[in-house]
Design an enzyme around this catalytic site. Structure first.
Site, PDB file in Angstrom:
ATOM      1  N   ASN A 149      -1.739   2.238   5.609  1.00 49.90           N
ATOM      2  CA  ASN A 149      -0.802   1.315   5.126  1.00 49.90           C
ATOM      3  C   ASN A 149      -0.619   0.553   6.261  1.00 49.90           C
ATOM      4  OD1 ASN A 149       2.653   1.481   4.266  1.00 49.90           O
ATOM      5  ND2 ASN A 149       1.311  -0.115   4.164  1.00 49.90           N
ATOM      6  N   GLY A 150      -0.788  -1.004   6.237  1.00 54.55           N
ATOM      7  CA  GLY A 150      -0.199  -1.692   7.517  1.00 54.55           C
ATOM      8  C   GLY A 150      -1.489  -2.674   7.869  1.00 54.55           C
ATOM      9  N   ARG A 166       3.821  -0.179  -4.916  1.00 55.42           N
ATOM     10  CA  ARG A 166       3.814  -0.485  -3.652  1.00 55.42           C
ATOM     11  C   ARG A 166       2.600  -1.349  -3.415  1.00 55.42           C
ATOM     12  NH1 ARG A 166       6.817   1.865   0.280  1.00 55.42           N
ATOM     13  NH2 ARG A 166       5.485   1.318   1.918  1.00 55.42           N
ATOM     14  N   GLU A 210       9.154 -14.539 -10.166  1.00 50.58           N
ATOM     15  CA  GLU A 210       8.327 -13.406 -10.033  1.00 50.58           C
ATOM     16  C   GLU A 210       7.537 -12.727 -11.145  1.00 50.58           C
ATOM     17  OE1 GLU A 210      11.563 -10.965  -7.995  1.00 50.58           O
ATOM     18  OE2 GLU A 210      10.030 -10.727  -6.391  1.00 50.58           O
ATOM     19  N   GLU A 216      18.954 -16.423  -7.041  1.00 49.36           N
ATOM     20  CA  GLU A 216      18.373 -15.154  -7.609  1.00 49.36           C
ATOM     21  C   GLU A 216      17.861 -15.215  -8.930  1.00 49.36           C
ATOM     22  OE1 GLU A 216      17.494 -12.748  -6.025  1.00 49.36           O
ATOM     23  OE2 GLU A 216      17.310 -10.911  -7.667  1.00 49.36           O
ATOM     24  N   LYS A 261       6.309  -4.019  -3.693  1.00 49.31           N
ATOM     25  CA  LYS A 261       7.902  -3.652  -3.639  1.00 49.31           C
ATOM     26  C   LYS A 261       8.242  -3.650  -2.238  1.00 49.31           C
ATOM     27  CE  LYS A 261      11.660  -2.134  -5.469  1.00 49.31           C
ATOM     28  NZ  LYS A 261      12.367  -2.765  -6.213  1.00 49.31           N
ATOM     29  N   TRP A 308      -2.487  -2.932  -1.752  1.00 45.64           N
ATOM     30  CA  TRP A 308      -2.153  -4.355  -1.694  1.00 45.64           C
ATOM     31  C   TRP A 308      -2.851  -5.232  -0.613  1.00 45.64           C
ATOM     32  CZ3 TRP A 308      -0.142  -8.221   1.168  1.00 45.64           C
ATOM     33  CH2 TRP A 308       0.407  -9.291   0.498  1.00 45.64           C
ATOM     34  N   HIS A 323      20.600 -35.959  -5.168  1.00 43.54           N
ATOM     35  CA  HIS A 323      19.977 -36.414  -4.114  1.00 43.54           C
ATOM     36  C   HIS A 323      18.455 -36.307  -4.007  1.00 43.54           C
ATOM     37  CE1 HIS A 323      23.853 -37.146  -2.368  1.00 43.54           C
ATOM     38  NE2 HIS A 323      24.295 -35.601  -2.936  1.00 43.54           N
ATOM     39  N   CYS A 372       0.871  -1.106   0.056  1.00 45.96           N
ATOM     40  CA  CYS A 372      -0.042  -0.018  -0.071  1.00 45.96           C
ATOM     41  C   CYS A 372       0.856   1.240   0.039  1.00 45.96           C
ATOM     42  CB  CYS A 372      -0.946   0.068   1.147  1.00 45.96           C
ATOM     43  SG  CYS A 372      -2.068  -1.184   1.265  1.00 45.96           S
ATOM     44  N   LYS A 403      13.763 -14.171 -10.017  1.00 46.36           N
ATOM     45  CA  LYS A 403      13.533 -13.346 -10.895  1.00 46.36           C
ATOM     46  C   LYS A 403      12.715 -14.020 -11.847  1.00 46.36           C
ATOM     47  CE  LYS A 403      14.044 -10.253  -9.470  1.00 46.36           C
ATOM     48  NZ  LYS A 403      14.748 -10.151  -8.110  1.00 46.36           N
TER      49      LYS A 403
HETATM   50  O1  M6R Z   1      13.343  -4.245   0.604  1.00 47.33           O
HETATM   51  P1  M6R Z   1      13.964  -5.639   0.946  1.00 47.33           P
HETATM   52  O2  M6R Z   1      15.312  -5.692   0.275  1.00 47.33           O
HETATM   53  O3  M6R Z   1      13.929  -5.755   2.406  1.00 47.33           O
HETATM   54  O4  M6R Z   1      13.041  -6.467   0.378  1.00 47.33           O
HETATM   55  C1  M6R Z   1      13.096  -7.944   0.502  1.00 47.33           C
HETATM   56  C2  M6R Z   1      12.157  -8.657  -0.482  1.00 47.33           C
HETATM   57  O5  M6R Z   1      10.847  -8.468  -0.216  1.00 47.33           O
HETATM   58  C3  M6R Z   1      12.584  -8.388  -1.825  1.00 47.33           C
HETATM   59  O6  M6R Z   1      13.989  -8.731  -2.250  1.00 47.33           O
HETATM   60  C4  M6R Z   1      11.543  -9.267  -2.937  1.00 47.33           C
HETATM   61  O7  M6R Z   1      12.237 -10.548  -2.759  1.00 47.33           O
HETATM   62  C5  M6R Z   1      11.521  -8.780  -4.121  1.00 47.33           C
HETATM   63  N1  M6R Z   1      10.396  -9.139  -4.794  1.00 47.33           N
HETATM   64  C6  M6R Z   1      12.647  -9.128  -4.968  1.00 47.33           C
HETATM   65  O8  M6R Z   1      12.581  -9.097  -6.390  1.00 47.33           O
END
Ligand code: M6R
Length: 621
Positions: free
Chosen positions: A101-102, A28, A500, A493, A616, A75, A516, A2, A497
């Site tokens: 927000n929260g 957000r 996501e 990573e 985000k 969100w 394994h 949010c 990506k």
């Molecule tokens: O703001 P932060 O680095 O603490 O966020 C951590 C994760 O939420 C963030 O890296 C998330 O995995 C992203 N969607 C990665 O692309």
């Protein structure tokens, strides 16, 4: 999780500025959008579920009268994305509007009590209680500011909220606890917002609100009350990010712009070397263990950090997911340095762990967002210099986190040769970026067919479905990434990506771990990305490549220019300067994988900047 904005202007109509500002926070949350302004004793409200552009084309969100107002992108946590659950929420008389927000953890008991007093609820949200609580307190004779203070005394959980009422024209009252909120102090425009990109176009003068503090915006300016309700002066800091940094500048998406900014992000973060050195000098000799704590992409940067600190500085290093911290961090002591990695500096899990670690150990935050909560709670802060990152999938901030960690580990271990190598990384990244069309062309093979041709229908979904059909990858729904040592963290990573933003199920495995268990899944429907930089593990990862190839997997090889063996055994290869060895690989080899994810997402007609279900900044645990 949010985004909120509140704004008071002297004479101008506020809705266009509110709309512009909230648009900058779409990263957000993008379930729904809403704006409320007020004039002539009436609240004007427009809101609905959907992305900003969709809702705006339906409702024309900029067309609202009034000089003060609040806005929200959602969100969803409580209640599905719908018009009714969208913010702003109003009281029954429609004289008060609020955005939040929260999560209000005790909203059910508050709601029960309010209902017993005759209040009616229209939404499924936790937020709506705030509107009714303010209504209740104002009806006892309190003003808006006093009512917000009463609300703080009643609600539990994480929140940043902003409220306005028609009975106090041109005033917005806002507060926060555990969710971010900044205050923008312009010449004739005054803001609250969840993050700085929302307001940089209008002002760079920013004050950071602490837990329990209240800010009151009106036509004359801003005033603050501390948690004990005493008036306070707050320091106004000047943010050095330019508003352009938060624009697409001709790129179709923020993500591809941010991938292309990585060489500069590395250079800028390398310029933090003296700052990092002063921290290292201060703590060196006082620590005999390091613990990294982070989530998501930042956790993957931390994995690289573990390998680096152990091998370059010889200090035992562990990595913990922030959300798992409280279950396994019992061995902290004053000789442990706990490093928190976070792009936003506002991730709830990370902040919770930081508070616990502060009780026993020294804490260091590696953070991209200036003034964010982590920077104010940790003993030391290193800022990554990536500039604002708007794409939900982290790219340039990840590379910058890595640079900060490489600097830290090399200075701690006094490894000058790595420091020299780091200077060359921007050029290696540039080389990869120059060849991005190669990846774009390859990624196009992942494009889903709008209409499946008849002849394919009987064989789709069966093993070997796409084998022999011109080697397209359009039916791929699963993909593996493998690497060893440093390259295992790249694999993690790379897989994150891809999942996501393309929604392809992607898993990363340490090359040696495949046999394994996971190798049971391999067949010709699961391509395997093999990360094979030059170095001591090259032979071993090539053996792992052979193992999956023998089971029918197509191989996407990422390796060094001149690695003919890899080229020969792969179905597609992307090659990188052979000077980039296994130790430096995380900083460069991730770039083709980011590009692959991006172009696969685009080929599949998805929006890489706004992946489904994600936000985000994750400000709830
Ligand atoms: O703001 P932060 O680095 O603490 O966020 C951590 C994760 O939420 C963030 O890296 C998330 O995995 C992203 N969607 C990665 O692309």
């Amino acid at each position: 999780m949010c985004g909120i904005v509140g704004c008071v202007l002297k004479n101008e109509k506020v809705a266009p500025i509110l709309f512009d500002s909230i648009t900058k926070l779409e990263y957000r949350g993008y379930d729904s959008i809403g704006l409320a302004t007020a004039c002539e004793g009436k609240i004007n409200l427009k809101k609905d579920a959907g992305k900003i552009a969709e809702v705006d084309s339906k409702l024309n969100l900029r067309d609202l009268e009034g000089n003060y107002g609040i806005a929200h992108v959602r969100w969803a946590t409580h209640g599905d994305p719908s018009k009714t659950n969208s913010h702003p929420h109003l009281n029954k008389d429609e004289t008060i509007a609020i955005v939040h927000n929260g999560i209000i953890e005790n909203y059910l008991s508050i709601k029960d009590k309010l209902e017993s007093e005759g209040y009616e609820f229209v939404s499924d949200t936790d937020t709506e209680v705030i509107a009714h609580l303010i209504d209740k307190y104002m009806k006892t004779g309190l003003d808006l500011t006093q009512s917000v203070r009463q609300v703080i005394n009643v609600i539990e959980g994480a929140y940043a909220l902003a409220a306005m009422t028609v009975s106090e024209p041109n005033r917005i009252v806002a507060t926060r606890k555990d969710s971010p909120l900044i205050v923008g102090v312009g010449e004739e425009e005054f803001f609250v917002a969840s993050d700085s990109p929302a307001i940089l176009k209008y002002t760079k003068n920013i004050a950071y609100l602490e837990k329990g503090e209240i800010v009151v915006l009106d036509e004359e300016g801003v005033s603050f009350l501390d948690a004990d309700d005493e008036p306070i002066e707050k320091e106004i800091e000047v943010n050095d990010w330019s508003p352009d940094m938060a624009e697409k500048e001709g790129y179709p998406h923020f993500m591809i712009k941010e991938i292309n900014e990585q060489s500069a992000a590395v250079k800028n973060t390398l310029s933090e070397r003296d700052k990092v050195k002063s921290i290292v000098d201060e703590i060196k000799g006082d620590i005999d263990k390091v613990l990294f704590v982070a989530c998501g992409t930042s956790y993957h940067a931390s994995m690289t950090g573990k390998y680096l600190i152990e091998s370059l500085a010889g200090i035992q290093t562990e990595v913990l997911l922030a959300s798992e911290f409280k279950y396994s961090a019992s061995s902290l002591d004053e000789r442990t340095l706990v490093i928190f990695i976070s792009q936003s500096g506002e991730t709830a899990d990370t902040l919770k762990a930081l508070d616990v670690a502060n009780e026993t150990s020294r804490t260091l935050a590696i953070v991209n967002v200036r003034g964010s909560s982590a920077t104010r709670r940790a003993d030391y802060t290193i800022y990554t210099q990536a500039g604002p990152e708007i794409g939900v999938a982290a790219t340039k901030t990840y590379i910058s986190q890595l640079v900060a960690i490489y600097l830290f580990a090399s200075l701690l271990g006094e490894k000058d040769e790595i420091l020299k190598d780091l200077e060359k990384v921007p050029a290696y990244i540039e080389d990869v970026l120059k060849k991005q069309d190669e990846i774009k062309r390859f990624a196009y093979k992942f494009k889903k067919l709008d209409k499946v041709p008849k002849y394919l229908k009987p064989i789709l979904g069966k093993p070997n479905a796409y084998k022999g059909l011109d080697k397209n990858f359009r039916h791929v729904e699963d993909m593996f990434f493998i690497g060893r040592g440093y390259s295992y963290s790249i694999a993690l990573e790379g897989a994150l990506k891809l999942k996501e933003i393309s929604y392809i199920h992607a898993e990363a495995y340490a090359g040696g771990e495949l046999k394994h268990g996971p190798i049971a899944l391999i067949d010709s429907n699961i391509p395997v990305v093999v990360i094979a930089p030059p170095g001591e593990d090259h032979k071993k990862i090539m053996s792992n490549l052979e193992e999956v190839k023998a089971r029918g997997a197509d191989i996407i090889g990422i390796g060094a220019i001149g690695d003919e063996d890899l080229v020969l055994k792969s179905d597609y290869t992307f090659l990188i300067n052979s000077e980039v060895n296994d130790v430096l690989a995380p900083l460069v080899y991730i770039v083709p994988l980011q590009l692959l994810s991006y172009y696969v997402s685009v080929a599949r007609n998805l929006d890489p900047d706004k992946p489904r279900n994600l936000a985000k900044c994750v400000t709830v645990e």
